[in-house]
Enzyme design. Structure first.
Site, PDB file in Angstrom:
ATOM      1  N   LYS A  39     -62.035  16.822  -0.836  1.00 19.68           N
ATOM      2  CA  LYS A  39     -61.207  17.947  -1.272  1.00 19.68           C
ATOM      3  C   LYS A  39     -62.043  19.228  -1.346  1.00 19.68           C
ATOM      4  O   LYS A  39     -61.569  20.317  -1.033  1.00 19.68           O
ATOM      5  CB  LYS A  39     -60.557  17.622  -2.625  1.00 19.68           C
ATOM      6  CG  LYS A  39     -59.456  16.561  -2.469  1.00 19.68           C
ATOM      7  CD  LYS A  39     -58.917  16.041  -3.778  1.00 19.68           C
ATOM      8  CE  LYS A  39     -59.844  15.103  -4.470  1.00 19.68           C
ATOM      9  NZ  LYS A  39     -59.289  14.178  -5.423  1.00 19.68           N
ATOM     10  N   SER A  83     -63.831  10.890  -2.306  1.00 19.91           N
ATOM     11  CA  SER A  83     -62.559  11.439  -2.776  1.00 19.91           C
ATOM     12  C   SER A  83     -62.757  12.872  -3.280  1.00 19.91           C
ATOM     13  O   SER A  83     -62.039  13.803  -2.884  1.00 19.91           O
ATOM     14  CB  SER A  83     -62.022  10.529  -3.894  1.00 19.91           C
ATOM     15  OG  SER A  83     -60.981  11.147  -4.586  1.00 19.91           O
ATOM     16  N   ARG A 109     -56.095   2.998  -4.896  1.00 22.98           N
ATOM     17  CA  ARG A 109     -57.260   2.619  -5.725  1.00 22.98           C
ATOM     18  C   ARG A 109     -56.840   2.475  -7.183  1.00 22.98           C
ATOM     19  O   ARG A 109     -57.271   1.566  -7.894  1.00 22.98           O
ATOM     20  CB  ARG A 109     -58.371   3.665  -5.597  1.00 22.98           C
ATOM     21  CG  ARG A 109     -59.110   3.587  -4.266  1.00 22.98           C
ATOM     22  CD  ARG A 109     -59.948   4.817  -4.054  1.00 22.98           C
ATOM     23  NE  ARG A 109     -60.929   5.008  -5.098  1.00 22.98           N
ATOM     24  CZ  ARG A 109     -61.392   6.196  -5.506  1.00 22.98           C
ATOM     25  NH1 ARG A 109     -60.968   7.305  -4.941  1.00 22.98           N
ATOM     26  NH2 ARG A 109     -62.279   6.265  -6.463  1.00 22.98           N
ATOM     27  N   ASP A 130     -56.789  11.279   1.078  1.00 26.95           N
ATOM     28  CA  ASP A 130     -57.258  10.958  -0.269  1.00 26.95           C
ATOM     29  C   ASP A 130     -56.081  10.667  -1.195  1.00 26.95           C
ATOM     30  O   ASP A 130     -56.168   9.786  -2.059  1.00 26.95           O
ATOM     31  CB  ASP A 130     -58.104  12.107  -0.835  1.00 26.95           C
ATOM     32  CG  ASP A 130     -58.501  11.820  -2.275  1.00 26.95           C
ATOM     33  OD1 ASP A 130     -59.228  10.824  -2.488  1.00 26.95           O
ATOM     34  OD2 ASP A 130     -58.062  12.537  -3.186  1.00 26.95           O
ATOM     35  N   HIS A 146     -67.253  22.242  -9.289  1.00 24.96           N
ATOM     36  CA  HIS A 146     -66.387  21.114  -9.605  1.00 24.96           C
ATOM     37  C   HIS A 146     -66.959  20.328 -10.769  1.00 24.96           C
ATOM     38  O   HIS A 146     -68.143  20.015 -10.796  1.00 24.96           O
ATOM     39  CB  HIS A 146     -66.257  20.181  -8.390  1.00 24.96           C
ATOM     40  CG  HIS A 146     -65.371  19.012  -8.652  1.00 24.96           C
ATOM     41  ND1 HIS A 146     -63.991  19.099  -8.575  1.00 24.96           N
ATOM     42  CD2 HIS A 146     -65.645  17.746  -9.035  1.00 24.96           C
ATOM     43  CE1 HIS A 146     -63.472  17.934  -8.883  1.00 24.96           C
ATOM     44  NE2 HIS A 146     -64.443  17.081  -9.159  1.00 24.96           N
TER      45      HIS A 146
END
Ligand code: URA
Length: 429
Positions: free
Chosen positions: A186, A182, A167, A160, A81
């Site tokens: 995932k 967050s 947010r 989320d 990621h």
């Protein structure tokens, strides 16, 4: 349990229990807690923070608010990621390399928003490519090809989705616990056994300075490992775009070039580092194997298999003209000589967005063919009137807007400036 009591507890600096966190995450998912109370709690968390125990619980609860993918019938599966940057196409090269080495990667990627690009958008510039595979199709491609990358499914960490949307409009995005939970919720829901994180740092990144990037990386590594997933992180430079191109089709071509052994130096260094660390997570060592699967064409062959498995046409690999059409090509030149000392990378990303290559809001459609070629790198000496960027566009007005942004993207100095390393730090197991 009362949401009002939970808000007051966090407002006064208290530590939330597992039950309290589970209660508010369930309320967010089911819609039983109104937005104004969720927003108040998010602000209390933003101001008073959460410790690593609270953050890990929040992450797990958010992950479990929807589908949890399970690859145990396939074997070890990895994920990577990036926290988002400009010109970051690393996944598209790392995935096929690892698949060629017998290591499976299952990734769900986001779409580009604002100045940052998204892997799914890049892949969708390939004719016919489907990033909306069902969970079953996704697993089958991971099993047979060894690499798949799809858009996030609807029911992936739905809590989320609710909390992130709040947010975004309540000024509570930039908090370590909220960002880390967050992202990691995932990742945990997506089912991988091991995760390598690439936390970007610099003028084109979310985290502008090293200490902030390092802190975020440490929190995410802790969450991953606490959840039983082998997790490590790199902190990498985003003070200039990664590689030679920014823009969806152009970056896909750059990935093919890298898989043909002609990748840009800094980009390739990052690819090797991330692929090497992913191998480490499976107990293997690089030992020259990454270079080998690039040189013998097997990584490129895996890329072809991956495209075909997603319904795409891989013929552009032999003829780049098949990928997107451009009508305008415009050069932006340096107006003085000297050393490139600073790049406002966000401006380069925004220029690509203005061309139509990115989105201001998630519902915008994008033009995959447009983009920007980066002719020089930080630390280079440049002459007056030398080309800084080439803009590839399809609309005169948009090209002019991009040109204005790019003219102010570099600072030039009379004194030599060192070239920044692409790998700034690593948090490993
Ligand atoms: N990306 C996410 O998915 N969540 C954040 O909070 C920030 C970046």
């Amino acid at each position: 349990m009362s949401i009002l009591d939970i808000i007051k507890k966090k407002r006064d600096g208290g530590k939330l229990t597992h039950e309290e966190i589970a209660f508010f995450v369930a309320g967010a998912t089911k819609g039983t807690i109104p937005d104004y109370q969720l927003s108040a709690l998010l602000m209390a968390i933003y101001l008073n923070g959460m410790d690593i125990e609270e953050t890990s619980i929040l992450t797990l609860e958010m992950a479990e608010s929807g589908d949890m993918l399970d690859f145990s019938d396939i074997g070890t599966v990895l994920d990577k990621h990036s926290t988002g940057g400009v010109g970051d196409k690393t996944t598209i090269v790392v995935g096929p390399i690892l698949a060629a080495l017998g290591v499976r990667t299952a990734k769900m990627s986001g779409r580009g928003l604002g100045h940052t690009g998204g892997t799914v958008d890049k892949l969708e510039s390939i004719p016919g490519f489907r990033s909306d595979l069902s969970e079953e199709e996704f697993k089958e491609v991971v099993r047979t090809v060894g690499f798949s990358d799809i858009g996030q499914t609807k029911n992936l960490a739905p809590a989320d989705k609710v909390l992130y949307a709040l947010r975004d409009v309540t000024g509570t995005v930039e908090n370590y616990s909220l960002i880390a939970s967050s992202i990691m919720s995932k990742k945990l829901a997506a089912g991988a056994d091991g995760i390598v994180l690439d936390v970007k740092c610099g003028s084109g990144a979310f985290m502008k300075d090293y200490p902030s990037a390092e802190k975020l990386a440490k929190v995410m590594v802790d969450i991953g490992n606490n959840a039983g997933r082998k997790t490590s992180a790199f902190i990498t430079d985003m003070n200039e775009p990664l590689g030679r191109f920014v823009g969806n089709c152009l970056e896909i071509i750059e990935c093919v070039e890298a898989l043909k052994g002609r990748g840009e130096e800094r980009f390739i260094k990052l690819v090797y580092a991330i692929a090497g660390e992913m191998l480490n997570l499976t107990g293997k060592k690089d030992d020259g194997m990454i270079e080998k699967v690039i040189n013998d064409g097997s990584a490129l062959m895996k890329f072809r298999e991956f495209i075909r498995a997603h319904g795409g046409d891989d013929s552009f690999i032999d003829d780049y003209n098949r990928l997107g059409k451009i009508v305008i090509k415009e050069e932006v030149k340096f107006n003085r000589a000297g050393y490139l000392s600073r790049c406002d990378t966000e401006k380069v990303g925004l220029a690509c967005m203005k061309l139509g290559g990115g989105r201001e809001k998630l519902s915008d459609t994008i033009d995959h063919s447009v983009g920007i070629e980066i002719k020089k790198k930080l630390g280079d000496f440049v002459e007056t009137d030398e080309t800084a960027f080439i803009i590839y566009g399809n609309d005169e007005a948009k090209v002019s807007e991009a040109e204005e942004l790019l003219k102010g993207a570099y600072e030039i100095s009379d004194t030599p400036t060192p070239k920044p390393d692409v790998i700034l730090g690593r948090i490993i197991l």
